[in-house]
Write a protein that holds these residues in place. Sequence first.
Motif, PDB file in Angstrom:
ATOM      1  N   LEU A 130       0.818  -1.211   0.000  1.00 16.80           N
ATOM      2  CA  LEU A 130       0.000   0.000   0.000  1.00 16.80           C
ATOM      3  C   LEU A 130       0.855   1.265   0.000  1.00 16.80           C
ATOM      4  O   LEU A 130       0.519   2.252  -0.656  1.00 16.80           O
ATOM      5  CB  LEU A 130      -0.936  -0.014   1.215  1.00 16.80           C
ATOM      6  CG  LEU A 130      -2.002  -1.110   1.233  1.00 16.80           C
ATOM      7  CD1 LEU A 130      -2.753  -1.107   2.563  1.00 16.80           C
ATOM      8  CD2 LEU A 130      -2.977  -0.940   0.078  1.00 16.80           C
ATOM      9  N   TYR A 133       2.479   1.803  -3.574  1.00 19.29           N
ATOM     10  CA  TYR A 133       1.574   2.290  -4.619  1.00 19.29           C
ATOM     11  C   TYR A 133       0.674   3.419  -4.140  1.00 19.29           C
ATOM     12  O   TYR A 133      -0.386   3.671  -4.718  1.00 19.29           O
ATOM     13  CB  TYR A 133       0.745   1.119  -5.159  1.00 19.29           C
ATOM     14  CG  TYR A 133       1.612   0.062  -5.808  1.00 19.29           C
ATOM     15  CD1 TYR A 133       2.325   0.334  -6.970  1.00 19.29           C
ATOM     16  CD2 TYR A 133       1.742  -1.202  -5.239  1.00 19.29           C
ATOM     17  CE1 TYR A 133       3.141  -0.633  -7.549  1.00 19.29           C
ATOM     18  CE2 TYR A 133       2.551  -2.173  -5.820  1.00 19.29           C
ATOM     19  CZ  TYR A 133       3.250  -1.871  -6.969  1.00 19.29           C
ATOM     20  OH  TYR A 133       4.065  -2.828  -7.550  1.00 19.29           O
ATOM     21  N   ILE A 168       1.323  -4.084  -9.930  1.00 23.95           N
ATOM     22  CA  ILE A 168       0.404  -4.235  -8.796  1.00 23.95           C
ATOM     23  C   ILE A 168      -0.270  -5.605  -8.819  1.00 23.95           C
ATOM     24  O   ILE A 168      -0.338  -6.303  -7.804  1.00 23.95           O
ATOM     25  CB  ILE A 168      -0.656  -3.116  -8.804  1.00 23.95           C
ATOM     26  CG1 ILE A 168      -0.002  -1.744  -8.682  1.00 23.95           C
ATOM     27  CG2 ILE A 168      -1.658  -3.325  -7.669  1.00 23.95           C
ATOM     28  CD1 ILE A 168      -0.979  -0.585  -8.759  1.00 23.95           C
ATOM     29  N   LEU A 172      -0.239  -8.683  -6.123  1.00 22.35           N
ATOM     30  CA  LEU A 172      -1.463  -9.219  -5.532  1.00 22.35           C
ATOM     31  C   LEU A 172      -1.535 -10.739  -5.688  1.00 22.35           C
ATOM     32  O   LEU A 172      -2.089 -11.436  -4.828  1.00 22.35           O
ATOM     33  CB  LEU A 172      -2.684  -8.574  -6.184  1.00 22.35           C
ATOM     34  CG  LEU A 172      -2.924  -7.096  -5.866  1.00 22.35           C
ATOM     35  CD1 LEU A 172      -4.087  -6.560  -6.687  1.00 22.35           C
ATOM     36  CD2 LEU A 172      -3.194  -6.905  -4.379  1.00 22.35           C
ATOM     37  N   LYS A 205      -7.691  -0.947  -7.733  1.00 22.53           N
ATOM     38  CA  LYS A 205      -7.664  -0.037  -6.582  1.00 22.53           C
ATOM     39  C   LYS A 205      -8.691  -0.443  -5.531  1.00 22.53           C
ATOM     40  O   LYS A 205      -8.459  -0.259  -4.329  1.00 22.53           O
ATOM     41  CB  LYS A 205      -7.897   1.401  -7.041  1.00 22.53           C
ATOM     42  CG  LYS A 205      -6.744   2.004  -7.820  1.00 22.53           C
ATOM     43  CD  LYS A 205      -6.823   3.516  -7.890  1.00 22.53           C
ATOM     44  CE  LYS A 205      -8.031   3.978  -8.657  1.00 22.53           C
ATOM     45  NZ  LYS A 205      -8.041   5.468  -8.794  1.00 22.53           N
ATOM     46  N   LEU A 208      -7.090  -3.039  -3.420  1.00 24.14           N
ATOM     47  CA  LEU A 208      -6.155  -2.417  -2.483  1.00 24.14           C
ATOM     48  C   LEU A 208      -6.887  -1.728  -1.331  1.00 24.14           C
ATOM     49  O   LEU A 208      -6.432  -1.778  -0.176  1.00 24.14           O
ATOM     50  CB  LEU A 208      -5.271  -1.411  -3.223  1.00 24.14           C
ATOM     51  CG  LEU A 208      -4.311  -1.989  -4.270  1.00 24.14           C
ATOM     52  CD1 LEU A 208      -3.584  -0.869  -5.005  1.00 24.14           C
ATOM     53  CD2 LEU A 208      -3.300  -2.934  -3.614  1.00 24.14           C
ATOM     54  N   LYS A 212      -6.638  -2.540   2.677  1.00 22.41           N
ATOM     55  CA  LYS A 212      -6.356  -1.528   3.692  1.00 22.41           C
ATOM     56  C   LYS A 212      -7.161  -1.782   4.957  1.00 22.41           C
ATOM     57  O   LYS A 212      -6.665  -1.587   6.076  1.00 22.41           O
ATOM     58  CB  LYS A 212      -6.694  -0.141   3.130  1.00 22.41           C
ATOM     59  CG  LYS A 212      -6.548   1.005   4.137  1.00 22.41           C
ATOM     60  CD  LYS A 212      -5.109   1.119   4.621  1.00 22.41           C
ATOM     61  CE  LYS A 212      -4.895   2.402   5.425  1.00 22.41           C
ATOM     62  NZ  LYS A 212      -5.700   2.451   6.652  1.00 22.41           N
TER      63      LYS A 212
END
Length: 288
Positions: A130, A133, A168, A172, A205, A208, A212
């Motif tokens: 995190l 990026y 990314i 992942l 996104k 991501l 978070k």
Amino acid sequence: MSQPPGFEDPSHPYLVCKLLKSLCGLKQAPRAWNDRFTQFLPSLGFENTYSDSSLFVKHVGHEIVVLLLYVDDIIITGSASGAITQVISALTTEFDIKDLGLLHYFLGIQITKTATGLFLSQTKYVADLLVKYEMFDAKPCDTPWLPYNRLLKEDGDPYSNPKLYRSIVGALQYLTFTRPDIAFSVHQVCQFMQNPMVSHFTAVKRILRYLKGTMQFGISYTMGDLQLKAFSDADWAGDPNGRRSTTGLVVFLGNNPISWSSKKQQTISRSSTEAEYRALSFSSAELD
């Protein structure tokens, strides 16, 4: 090759060194180390497994010692504590090895010993991802994917930085080792690595943002029965780009998940029943 700085020979500028042993930093060093190490293990009674070339097993009566090798990182475990100590002693004598004690961190995976077993997570890996990026301060969301949402191959404008997209998504993929909850979402965005669109990056996104709010998630492994069970499902013609179905699979050893995947089927199924049978076939092959 060329002579290293500070060791040039003006009288013989075209001569180079002949290596008598492999050195760290050279391209062939990891392979040379792996060959040397794997050739030594059989002398300790270890046998290479068919399922994984880096996994070695040693039987001591009714006990077992397991050794996992990844370049120069080694995990040793088993049910015979005395045999484990002997293996570590033999390896220390033969190689320059440092015993780091109980396993806590391995290849980006954190291992925490609990009262009931082990907890595997990649919290630090997620945090670093995190930060790298610039999504650490993003607003978390409850799910990694919107319900009934499927991405189209050509949906909107092309994304301006395909290299970033691939970077990314590749990161992942490694995260799915301890996060089966994002396996389907990552599988979806992996299909557009060649030509990503803005809508595809928006989906990345969202994954991501979900991470978070779930950085502490992982998998718990506890003691129990050793019954092997598999669960599978399929969505019939769920892919809008090719009308192929997607197979979802998870395999349990007792109460512990040991394998999972979300994969698009190779052919188009003519009915939901056919899609389910293909999923069952794939699951049976995974059990074998």
